[in-house]
Design an enzyme around this catalytic site. Structure first.
Site, PDB file in Angstrom:
ATOM      1  CG  ASN A  26      75.076   7.079  43.525  1.00  0.00           C
ATOM      2  OD1 ASN A  26      75.415   7.762  44.303  1.00  0.00           O
ATOM      3  ND2 ASN A  26      73.803   7.283  43.168  1.00  0.00           N
ATOM      4  N   GLY A  41      32.327  34.454  37.091  1.00  0.00           N
ATOM      5  CA  GLY A  41      31.149  33.725  37.980  1.00  0.00           C
ATOM      6  C   GLY A  41      31.173  32.159  37.582  1.00  0.00           C
ATOM      7  CG  ASN A  51      37.252  28.398  49.760  1.00  0.00           C
ATOM      8  OD1 ASN A  51      37.193  28.386  48.486  1.00  0.00           O
ATOM      9  ND2 ASN A  51      36.228  28.335  50.467  1.00  0.00           N
ATOM     10  CG  ASN A  88      24.317  25.612  45.859  1.00  0.00           C
ATOM     11  OD1 ASN A  88      24.271  24.280  45.280  1.00  0.00           O
ATOM     12  ND2 ASN A  88      24.885  26.691  45.108  1.00  0.00           N
ATOM     13  NE  ARG A 116      38.670  33.034  49.766  1.00  0.00           N
ATOM     14  CZ  ARG A 116      37.404  32.469  50.134  1.00  0.00           C
ATOM     15  NH1 ARG A 116      37.072  32.354  51.180  1.00  0.00           N
ATOM     16  NH2 ARG A 116      36.869  31.859  49.316  1.00  0.00           N
ATOM     17  CB  ALA A 174      38.468  29.148  35.625  1.00  0.00           C
ATOM     18  N   GLY A 175      39.012  29.317  38.972  1.00  0.00           N
ATOM     19  CA  GLY A 175      39.193  30.538  40.039  1.00  0.00           C
ATOM     20  C   GLY A 175      40.692  30.584  40.615  1.00  0.00           C
ATOM     21  N   GLY A 197      36.492  21.859  41.018  1.00  0.00           N
ATOM     22  CA  GLY A 197      37.634  21.269  41.283  1.00  0.00           C
ATOM     23  C   GLY A 197      38.253  21.348  42.873  1.00  0.00           C
TER      24      GLY A 197
HETATM   25  C1  UD1 Z   1      29.804  28.428  45.076  1.00  0.00           C
HETATM   26  C2  UD1 Z   1      28.271  28.574  44.864  1.00  0.00           C
HETATM   27  C3  UD1 Z   1      27.297  28.466  46.386  1.00  0.00           C
HETATM   28  C4  UD1 Z   1      28.127  27.364  47.251  1.00  0.00           C
HETATM   29  C5  UD1 Z   1      29.516  27.224  47.109  1.00  0.00           C
HETATM   30  C6  UD1 Z   1      29.720  25.859  47.818  1.00  0.00           C
HETATM   31  C7  UD1 Z   1      27.933  29.973  43.078  1.00  0.00           C
HETATM   32  C8  UD1 Z   1      27.264  31.359  42.435  1.00  0.00           C
HETATM   33  N1  UD1 Z   1      27.715  29.963  44.386  1.00  0.00           N
HETATM   34  O1  UD1 Z   1      30.291  29.571  45.954  1.00  0.00           O
HETATM   35  O2  UD1 Z   1      26.196  29.001  46.239  1.00  0.00           O
HETATM   36  O3  UD1 Z   1      27.209  27.328  48.387  1.00  0.00           O
HETATM   37  O4  UD1 Z   1      30.074  27.205  45.865  1.00  0.00           O
HETATM   38  O5  UD1 Z   1      31.038  25.687  47.772  1.00  0.00           O
HETATM   39  O6  UD1 Z   1      28.002  29.144  42.278  1.00  0.00           O
HETATM   40  N2  UD1 Z   1      35.102  29.246  39.159  1.00  0.00           N
HETATM   41  C9  UD1 Z   1      35.259  29.351  37.840  1.00  0.00           C
HETATM   42  N3  UD1 Z   1      35.262  30.446  37.356  1.00  0.00           N
HETATM   43  C10 UD1 Z   1      34.613  31.551  38.105  1.00  0.00           C
HETATM   44  C11 UD1 Z   1      34.301  31.373  39.310  1.00  0.00           C
HETATM   45  C12 UD1 Z   1      34.459  30.137  40.041  1.00  0.00           C
HETATM   46  O7  UD1 Z   1      35.605  28.414  37.382  1.00  0.00           O
HETATM   47  O8  UD1 Z   1      34.647  32.758  37.356  1.00  0.00           O
HETATM   48  C13 UD1 Z   1      35.137  27.942  39.878  1.00  0.00           C
HETATM   49  C14 UD1 Z   1      36.320  27.973  41.271  1.00  0.00           C
HETATM   50  O9  UD1 Z   1      37.583  27.502  40.652  1.00  0.00           O
HETATM   51  C15 UD1 Z   1      35.658  27.030  41.976  1.00  0.00           C
HETATM   52  C16 UD1 Z   1      34.308  26.779  41.850  1.00  0.00           C
HETATM   53  O10 UD1 Z   1      34.055  27.529  40.521  1.00  0.00           O
HETATM   54  O11 UD1 Z   1      36.159  25.455  41.576  1.00  0.00           O
HETATM   55  C17 UD1 Z   1      33.549  27.556  42.885  1.00  0.00           C
HETATM   56  O12 UD1 Z   1      33.740  28.830  42.994  1.00  0.00           O
HETATM   57  P1  UD1 Z   1      33.872  29.745  44.253  1.00  0.00           P
HETATM   58  O13 UD1 Z   1      34.498  31.151  43.729  1.00  0.00           O
HETATM   59  O14 UD1 Z   1      34.759  29.007  45.290  1.00  0.00           O
HETATM   60  O15 UD1 Z   1      32.211  29.895  44.696  1.00  0.00           O
HETATM   61  P2  UD1 Z   1      31.723  29.967  46.157  1.00  0.00           P
HETATM   62  O16 UD1 Z   1      31.796  31.321  46.474  1.00  0.00           O
HETATM   63  O17 UD1 Z   1      32.184  29.098  47.106  1.00  0.00           O
HETATM   64 CA    CA Z   2      34.236  28.036  47.097  1.00  0.00          CA
END
Ligand code: UD1
Ligand code: CA
Length: 455
Positions: A375, A79, A233, A176, A18, A13-14, A107
């Site tokens: 064709n 989040g 990203n 993580n 970027r 859902a992100g 994803g």
């Molecule tokens: C997240 C982790 C972090 C980890 C990293 C690894 C959390 C809080 N943090 O951070 O500890 O080191 O991944 O790559 O989990 N998404 C949603 N809805 C939201 C927010 C995010 O569906 O509201 C999805 C995004 O589409 C993506 C995934 O969750 O697929 C991760 O979100 P992202 O914002 O990239 O997390 P990071 O900041 O990278």
């Molecule tokens: Ca990420």
């Protein structure tokens, strides 16, 4: 024996801001396939009872690409914890009926393998298993990843997001990966207790680990190779992930018996199928939906997509196979030949620059240089059928719809607008006139005129 069921939640859902793109991030292709579908393919190998993809409310295209997985909508991007909670409703019937482990993946990490996910599942299946496991890795540069803090027993004390970490915590190398497996009931219970009092004001999935520990039921950790956790990203990340994926695909192709003379210059798709003893010369592009039979040789600068190539065929250099091209066994496609939605049967040859579109070419037929199937009449596409063993002379225009019978010969330079019967010779061009001595007379006249002007 455990009768626990497995459910998978894929977070997508992100916004992917970027990427600076109109296309949702998880739909950007890697090796010709949307990132999301790479993740789905690895997940599918675990044969889960249910897979739910969490999307934002304006993501119809992602929902379409996610099929046949179910989708749940996260109404606002609050989040990763909030996103997982959005999948609860879809999973509730399964959780009411059985004990369920929920595996959460992202994803945007297309390099993740089923083997790693399986290790998470196996960790949960052990008799003394913790209720929750997190996936960890140790990148050379821990950058902005969340840091995992372990207790003396090697269980997770908490996970601190980079934005919330102090300088001592930022020196921790254990990061993580974001992937979690947990007992379903327990997971959603913990998610219900999340707050958003942190640097980003978000409901962090990672906060379930500290809550679990507070309850005296701490989570365990599984480690995975760094490469698998490369997330996308930005466009630069996308290129990096593509390079790793291409390297994997080339290695797999070679392991399965193909020769890649210069592997680094061969581009493959995730669904490319190669037979044994295929030889691919330097600088070849193989797009999606291509299947290559045993012993095929693909020479340099060939570009293939949506094509099927029979055993022993020889392509290129500079062959262009477009969707719907079917090349029969031992057929030859030479340089600057474009084939679209057309069959070139066994042993047929189109060795020199030609266009074959919406056509069928019978076994052993020979297509001369400069043959064009016309064709398209500006409104619709029409088919050309060329029979077995036919011979099409150079520079022939075949105006479709038209049939050339088997064994027929078409004279060079013909424009064929009517069917040619079997074994006939068809010639359709202006009749040649030879005017004896005319060139010499014309030269003499011109010379005389020049001499008069000078004199
Ligand atoms: C997240 C982790 C972090 C980890 C990293 C690894 C959390 C809080 N943090 O951070 O500890 O080191 O991944 O790559 O989990 N998404 C949603 N809805 C939201 C927010 C995010 O569906 O509201 C999805 C995004 O589409 C993506 C995934 O969750 O697929 C991760 O979100 P992202 O914002 O990239 O997390 P990071 O900041 O990278
Ligand atoms: Ca990420």
């Amino acid at each position: 024996m455990s009768d626990r069921k497995l459910a998978v939640v894929i977070l997508a859902a992100g916004k992917g801001t970027r990427m600076k793109s109109d296309l949702p991030k998880v739909l950007h292709p890697v090796a010709g396939r949307p990132m999301l579908q790479h993740v789905q393919a690895s997940v599918a190998e675990l044969a889960p009872a249910e897979t739910v993809v969490v999307v934002a409310s304006d993501m119809a295209a992602v929902e379409a690409a996610a099929a046949p997985s179910r989708c749940a909508v996260q109404s606002q991007p609050l989040g990763t914890g909030h996103a997982v909670a959005a999948a609860q409703q879809a999973l509730q019937p399964l959780m009411d009926a059985a004990a369920v482990d929920v595996l959460v993946v992202f994803g945007d990490t297309p390099l993740l393998t089923a083997a790693t996910l399986n290790r998470m599942v196996e960790a949960r299946a052990r008799p003394e298993a913790a209720e929750i496991y997190g996936l960890a890795f140790r990148p050379a540069d821990p950058a902005q990843y969340g840091r995992i803090i372990l207790d003396d027993d090697g269980r997770i004390e908490k996970i601190v997001e980079f934005a919330d970490a102090d300088s001592a915590q930022r020196r921790i190398g254990l990061c993580n990966a974001g992937i979690v497996i947990a007992d379903g009931q327990r997971l959603f219970e913990l998610l219900g207790r999340l707050g958003s009092d942190n640097a980003q004001g978000e409901y962090y999935l990672t906060d379930i680990f500290a809550l679990a520990r507070q309850d005296g039921r701490p989570a365990g950790v599984v480690e995975c190779p760094v490469e698998e956790m490369l997330g996308v990203n930005s466009r630069a990340d996308l290129a990096l992930v593509e390079a790793v994926m291409q390297d994997r695909l080339r290695r797999r192709a070679m392991a399965e018996g193909a020769t890649l003379i210069d592997p680094a210059t061969v581009w493959l798709s995730a669904d490319t199928r190669l037979g044994r003893d295929v030889t691919i010369h330097p600088s070849v592009f193989i797009g999606p939906r291509v299947s290559i039979g045993d012993g095929v040789e693909i020479r340099s600068f060939s570009h293939l997509e949506g094509a099927e190539v029979g055993a022993g065929a020889v392509l290129g250099p500079f062959a262009r196979l477009r969707p719907g091209a079917e090349i029969g066994e031992n057929a030859h496609v030479g340089n600057f030949v474009e084939i679209k939605n057309a069959q070139l049967s066994a042993g047929a040859k189109a060795n020199h620059p030609s266009y074959l579109g919406d056509a069928s070419v019978g076994p052993g037929a020979n297509i001369g240089a400069g043959t064009i199937t016309c064709n398209y009449d500006g409104f619709a596409k029409h088919r050309t059928a060329i029979g077995e063993g036919a011979f099409i002379g150079s520079n022939t225009a075949l105006v479709a719809p038209v049939d050339v019978g088997s064994g027929a010969v078409v004279g060079a330079g013909s424009t064929i607008v009517r069917d040619v019967p079997e074994d006939a010779i068809a010639v359709a061009r202006a009749v040649q006139q030879n005017n004896e001595g005319q060139a010499a007379r014309s030269r003499a006249r011109t010379q005389a005129e020049k001499d008069r002007q000078k004199g």
